[in-house]
Design an enzyme around this catalytic site. Structure first.
Site: not given
Length: 255
Positions: A18, A97, A162, A166
């Site tokens: 990405i 990112n 994870y 986030k």
């Protein structure tokens, strides 16, 4: 299209996936992009080459996020590269990112303190201090885009660590959006779903099909699908959007 001609950007983790698609998309819009990488200079240079083949401008910068001195090292290279090419260290766009992720996840029982600390160091601590370090360089109307994950809205135990990191990143978006609004700087979150970022798991037909079925469109996202959303938030057209969580999961969260 050159709708952001003359702008500058730092996209962390843009040697692949990405991040690479975002760097290419922004460059195609006229942005000078600092392509950050942690380990593979060759992969970063591939991103730079892709950009330059399309007439864009970019340069590679290295720093291993989540380690002592990471932010200072990264911005030393970013500021040098911007000054060499524009005469100024002004940074218009920051895209957080880069992330530490275990593709198949880790069972909660198996997470070690070292893994926990490393994940938070890369996915939450580094973005915070990257924003902090970028503040003197961001002009009025600057843009910050944080790449989160649809995983923060789903209960997947093997992705707990994870998702926690986030979730912290999404809080960074919320509070910095309020803090930086007087300067006209927008801060937003983009949350991708299952995206073919080159991971070998997407080459396994039965797994790829299972992942595709989670989307309302019954397909796995391309990296460009997410990059297009990021580029919109980085543009002048998105000046009235800040503190937002943009669901870029292809309808995965619709249930």
């Amino acid at each position: 299209m050159d709708r952001m001609n003359g702008k500058t950007a730092l996209v962390t983790g843009s040697s692949r996936g990405i991040g690479r698609a975002t760097a290419v998309k922004l460059a195609n819009e006229g942005v000078l992009v600092a392509v950050h990488y942690a380990e593979s200079r060759d992969a970063a240079e591939e991103t730079v080459t892709l950009i330059e083949k399309n007439g864009g401008r970019a340069f590679a910068v290295q720093a291993r996020l989540g380690t002592p001195g990471d932010v200072g090292e990264l911005f030393l290279g970013v500021e040098r590269g911007l000054r060499d090419r524009t005469g100024s260290p002004t940074l218009d766009i920051l895209v957080n990112n880069a992330a530490e992720v275990a593709p198949r996840g880790i069972a909660p029982e198996d997470v070690t303190p070292e893994q926990f600390d490393r994940s938070f160091a890369v996915n939450a601590k580094a973005p915070f201090f990257l924003v902090q370090r970028a503040l003197p360089l961001l002009p009025e109307g600057g843009r910050i885009v944080n790449i989160s994950s649809g995983m923060t809205r789903l209960a997947v135990p093997r992705q707990m660590l994870y998702a926690m990191t986030k979730g912290a990143l999404e809080q960074l978006t919320l509070h910095f959006a309020r803090h930086l609004a007087p300067r006209g700087i927008t801060v937003n979150t983009v949350a991708p779903g299952n995206t073919d970022n080159g991971n070998p798991v997407f080459r396994i037909p039965e797994v790829a099909e299972q992942l595709a079925q989670m989307s309302a469109f019954k397909r796995v996202a391309k990296t460009e699908d997410v990059a297009n959303v990021v580029a919109f938030l980085a543009s002048d057209e998105a000046a009235w959007i800040t503190g937002a969580y943009i669901d870029a999961t292809g309808g995965t969260l619709l249930g």
